[in-house]
Design a protein around this motif. Sequence first.
Motif, PDB file in Angstrom:
ATOM      1  N   ILE A 118     -58.278 -33.426 -23.705  1.00  0.00           N
ATOM      2  CA  ILE A 118     -57.634 -33.974 -22.511  1.00  0.00           C
ATOM      3  C   ILE A 118     -56.753 -35.156 -22.900  1.00  0.00           C
ATOM      4  CG2 ILE A 118     -58.011 -34.989 -20.230  1.00  0.00           C
ATOM      5  CD1 ILE A 118     -60.665 -33.493 -20.125  1.00  0.00           C
ATOM      6  N   GLU A 119     -57.289 -36.044 -23.699  1.00  0.00           N
ATOM      7  CA  GLU A 119     -56.526 -37.215 -24.136  1.00  0.00           C
ATOM      8  C   GLU A 119     -55.264 -36.800 -24.898  1.00  0.00           C
ATOM      9  OE1 GLU A 119     -60.930 -38.538 -24.359  1.00  0.00           O
ATOM     10  OE2 GLU A 119     -59.775 -36.710 -24.663  1.00  0.00           O
ATOM     11  N   ARG A 120     -55.414 -35.848 -25.822  1.00  0.00           N
ATOM     12  CA  ARG A 120     -54.274 -35.466 -26.652  1.00  0.00           C
ATOM     13  C   ARG A 120     -53.196 -34.757 -25.834  1.00  0.00           C
ATOM     14  NH1 ARG A 120     -54.601 -38.766 -30.966  1.00  0.00           N
ATOM     15  NH2 ARG A 120     -56.697 -38.699 -31.872  1.00  0.00           N
ATOM     16  N   ALA A 121     -53.587 -33.985 -24.833  1.00  0.00           N
ATOM     17  CA  ALA A 121     -52.599 -33.310 -24.002  1.00  0.00           C
ATOM     18  C   ALA A 121     -51.750 -34.315 -23.238  1.00  0.00           C
ATOM     19  CB  ALA A 121     -53.295 -32.356 -23.041  1.00  0.00           C
ATOM     20  N   ILE A 122     -52.391 -35.354 -22.693  1.00  0.00           N
ATOM     21  CA  ILE A 122     -51.635 -36.384 -21.970  1.00  0.00           C
ATOM     22  C   ILE A 122     -50.758 -37.170 -22.933  1.00  0.00           C
ATOM     23  CG2 ILE A 122     -51.806 -38.485 -20.581  1.00  0.00           C
ATOM     24  CD1 ILE A 122     -54.404 -37.380 -19.407  1.00  0.00           C
ATOM     25  N   MET A 123     -51.307 -37.578 -24.066  1.00  0.00           N
ATOM     26  CA  MET A 123     -50.534 -38.334 -25.048  1.00  0.00           C
ATOM     27  C   MET A 123     -49.287 -37.577 -25.499  1.00  0.00           C
ATOM     28  SD  MET A 123     -53.345 -39.992 -27.634  1.00  0.00           S
ATOM     29  CE  MET A 123     -54.454 -41.307 -27.160  1.00  0.00           C
ATOM     30  N   ALA A 124     -49.421 -36.257 -25.657  1.00  0.00           N
ATOM     31  CA  ALA A 124     -48.318 -35.449 -26.160  1.00  0.00           C
ATOM     32  C   ALA A 124     -47.253 -35.196 -25.112  1.00  0.00           C
ATOM     33  CB  ALA A 124     -48.846 -34.125 -26.693  1.00  0.00           C
ATOM     34  N   GLY A 125     -47.533 -35.542 -23.866  1.00  0.00           N
ATOM     35  CA  GLY A 125     -46.575 -35.282 -22.806  1.00  0.00           C
ATOM     36  C   GLY A 125     -46.563 -33.835 -22.347  1.00  0.00           C
ATOM     37  N   ASP A 126     -47.658 -33.093 -22.575  1.00  0.00           N
ATOM     38  CA  ASP A 126     -47.733 -31.709 -22.116  1.00  0.00           C
ATOM     39  C   ASP A 126     -47.565 -31.652 -20.598  1.00  0.00           C
ATOM     40  OD1 ASP A 126     -48.275 -31.177 -24.741  1.00  0.00           O
ATOM     41  OD2 ASP A 126     -50.279 -30.344 -24.397  1.00  0.00           O
ATOM     42  N   GLU A 127     -46.893 -30.641 -20.119  1.00  0.00           N
ATOM     43  CA  GLU A 127     -46.714 -30.475 -18.684  1.00  0.00           C
ATOM     44  C   GLU A 127     -47.918 -29.816 -18.032  1.00  0.00           C
ATOM     45  OE1 GLU A 127     -43.083 -28.426 -17.943  1.00  0.00           O
ATOM     46  OE2 GLU A 127     -41.825 -30.091 -18.643  1.00  0.00           O
ATOM     47  N   ALA A 128     -48.726 -29.123 -18.824  1.00  0.00           N
ATOM     48  CA  ALA A 128     -49.902 -28.441 -18.279  1.00  0.00           C
ATOM     49  C   ALA A 128     -50.979 -28.356 -19.346  1.00  0.00           C
ATOM     50  CB  ALA A 128     -49.538 -27.046 -17.792  1.00  0.00           C
ATOM     51  N   THR A 129     -52.206 -28.224 -18.897  1.00  0.00           N
ATOM     52  CA  THR A 129     -53.335 -27.926 -19.763  1.00  0.00           C
ATOM     53  C   THR A 129     -54.185 -26.916 -18.997  1.00  0.00           C
ATOM     54  OG1 THR A 129     -55.130 -28.850 -21.083  1.00  0.00           O
ATOM     55  CG2 THR A 129     -54.688 -29.913 -18.981  1.00  0.00           C
ATOM     56  N   GLY A 130     -55.485 -26.940 -19.170  1.00  0.00           N
ATOM     57  CA  GLY A 130     -56.317 -26.000 -18.440  1.00  0.00           C
ATOM     58  C   GLY A 130     -57.711 -25.943 -19.003  1.00  0.00           C
ATOM     59  N   VAL A 131     -58.404 -24.849 -18.706  1.00  0.00           N
ATOM     60  CA  VAL A 131     -59.767 -24.645 -19.207  1.00  0.00           C
ATOM     61  C   VAL A 131     -59.845 -23.263 -19.829  1.00  0.00           C
ATOM     62  CG1 VAL A 131     -60.890 -26.215 -17.591  1.00  0.00           C
ATOM     63  CG2 VAL A 131     -60.519 -23.834 -16.925  1.00  0.00           C
ATOM     64  N   SER A 132     -60.680 -23.160 -20.840  1.00  0.00           N
ATOM     65  CA  SER A 132     -60.944 -21.891 -21.509  1.00  0.00           C
ATOM     66  C   SER A 132     -62.450 -21.691 -21.603  1.00  0.00           C
ATOM     67  CB  SER A 132     -60.346 -21.866 -22.922  1.00  0.00           C
ATOM     68  OG  SER A 132     -58.951 -22.089 -22.904  1.00  0.00           O
ATOM     69  N   ILE A 133     -62.899 -20.479 -21.318  1.00  0.00           N
ATOM     70  CA  ILE A 133     -64.285 -20.108 -21.569  1.00  0.00           C
ATOM     71  C   ILE A 133     -64.282 -19.233 -22.811  1.00  0.00           C
ATOM     72  CG2 ILE A 133     -66.404 -19.113 -20.650  1.00  0.00           C
ATOM     73  CD1 ILE A 133     -65.305 -21.488 -19.022  1.00  0.00           C
ATOM     74  N   MET A 134     -64.904 -19.715 -23.877  1.00  0.00           N
ATOM     75  CA  MET A 134     -64.849 -19.024 -25.162  1.00  0.00           C
ATOM     76  C   MET A 134     -66.251 -18.771 -25.698  1.00  0.00           C
ATOM     77  SD  MET A 134     -64.077 -22.113 -27.839  1.00  0.00           S
ATOM     78  CE  MET A 134     -65.237 -21.407 -28.994  1.00  0.00           C
ATOM     79  N   ARG A 135     -66.342 -17.823 -26.575  1.00  0.00           N
ATOM     80  CA  ARG A 135     -67.588 -17.530 -27.288  1.00  0.00           C
ATOM     81  C   ARG A 135     -67.683 -18.470 -28.474  1.00  0.00           C
ATOM     82  NH1 ARG A 135     -71.057 -12.741 -27.906  1.00  0.00           N
ATOM     83  NH2 ARG A 135     -72.740 -13.445 -29.289  1.00  0.00           N
ATOM     84  N   VAL A 136     -68.773 -19.201 -28.574  1.00  0.00           N
ATOM     85  CA  VAL A 136     -68.945 -20.152 -29.669  1.00  0.00           C
ATOM     86  C   VAL A 136     -69.142 -19.384 -30.975  1.00  0.00           C
ATOM     87  CG1 VAL A 136     -70.286 -22.097 -30.553  1.00  0.00           C
ATOM     88  CG2 VAL A 136     -70.014 -21.792 -28.075  1.00  0.00           C
ATOM     89  N   ASN A 137     -68.396 -19.792 -32.000  1.00  0.00           N
ATOM     90  CA  ASN A 137     -68.618 -19.258 -33.346  1.00  0.00           C
ATOM     91  C   ASN A 137     -68.706 -20.415 -34.328  1.00  0.00           C
ATOM     92  OD1 ASN A 137     -65.980 -20.107 -33.767  1.00  0.00           O
ATOM     93  ND2 ASN A 137     -65.112 -18.045 -33.886  1.00  0.00           N
ATOM     94  N   ALA A 138     -68.707 -20.118 -35.606  1.00  0.00           N
ATOM     95  CA  ALA A 138     -68.873 -21.165 -36.620  1.00  0.00           C
ATOM     96  C   ALA A 138     -67.620 -22.004 -36.813  1.00  0.00           C
ATOM     97  CB  ALA A 138     -69.288 -20.540 -37.949  1.00  0.00           C
ATOM     98  N   GLY A 139     -66.479 -21.578 -36.272  1.00  0.00           N
ATOM     99  CA  GLY A 139     -65.244 -22.328 -36.415  1.00  0.00           C
ATOM    100  C   GLY A 139     -65.133 -23.431 -35.384  1.00  0.00           C
ATOM    101  N   LEU A 140     -64.030 -24.175 -35.465  1.00  0.00           N
ATOM    102  CA  LEU A 140     -63.764 -25.269 -34.533  1.00  0.00           C
ATOM    103  C   LEU A 140     -63.023 -24.727 -33.318  1.00  0.00           C
ATOM    104  CD1 LEU A 140     -63.812 -28.294 -33.814  1.00  0.00           C
ATOM    105  CD2 LEU A 140     -61.667 -28.527 -35.070  1.00  0.00           C
ATOM    106  N   ASP A 141     -63.766 -24.437 -32.244  1.00  0.00           N
ATOM    107  CA  ASP A 141     -63.183 -23.940 -30.989  1.00  0.00           C
ATOM    108  C   ASP A 141     -62.258 -22.753 -31.230  1.00  0.00           C
ATOM    109  OD1 ASP A 141     -64.489 -25.960 -29.527  1.00  0.00           O
ATOM    110  OD2 ASP A 141     -62.879 -27.369 -29.951  1.00  0.00           O
ATOM    111  N   SER A 142     -62.634 -21.891 -32.162  1.00  0.00           N
ATOM    112  CA  SER A 142     -61.770 -20.782 -32.552  1.00  0.00           C
ATOM    113  C   SER A 142     -62.299 -19.429 -32.096  1.00  0.00           C
ATOM    114  CB  SER A 142     -61.582 -20.776 -34.071  1.00  0.00           C
ATOM    115  OG  SER A 142     -62.838 -20.640 -34.729  1.00  0.00           O
TER     116      SER A 142
END
Length: 296
Positions: A118-142
Amino acid sequence: MRTVFLGTSWFAVAVLERLAASPHRPVLVVTRPDRPRGRGRRLTPPPVAQAARSLAIELAQPESINSSKAHQWLAAAQPEAVCVCAFGALIKEPLLTQYPMLNLHPSLLPRWRGAAPIERAIMAGDEATGVSIMRVNAGLDSGPVYAQRTEPIRPQDTYGSLAERLQVQGAEVLVEVLDERPEPVDQPEEGATYADKITAEDRRLDPMRLAAELERQVRALAPHIGAYLELGDGARMGVLGAAVRDPEGPEAPGAVAVRDGRPVLVCRQGELELVSVKPAGRGLMSGEDWLRGHPM
């Protein structure tokens, strides 16, 4: 669906409450142990622990989610799905393959994987963000994504205002995924960005940057962390509200000047009005009130 909920921070509380009001009410909530907080270092439960008690849901607070004791609690709960939101600890095998683990991540993955989306999206000046429902795996939010929903970032959004909307949206999408059980889709690697944890340097207002960038930095860190300005006497002052102004004076970048009775930080391009500040050892106040005690 029989669920277990893993969460810790205040962001996860609204999600837990929505889940508890659905047909997928958790049979067990797992959160982090109580920790000393504040000046008195009083032992304080995480927000999710307090919420679980108020909802009368069984609560577990293992030192590690990967411990044998935590494994026993999960096995006894017999979940069909484990819902994760702002848990703040790495989940390892064999848990990742023993249970379907659905993580609510507040970004449009693969953009802003990591700790501070959330912080990085605002800092970057993104016009939109959102939410994702993902399956947890061994990677970083991948992991593969079950569903996403987009949320515009408004010009005056702070972390606090945007996070509140993402909580509500994320909770609704999570319940929909549990209701409908869609097949997840693999994330593309193209467009992946990483939201690194906020550091002390990320909080510092650098006048050699653009005033517009600093204004986004202030909003991204308000009210939970706070940006800060280094004053000439070596002291730091928190900045929780700011506004961009056109340059009006001859001062060099780094100077704190007065415009219409209000303090401004002169930047490399533009000026940053210090609207809401927190001097060291004092409470939150307007920039004008601070200026009355610190005449320029």
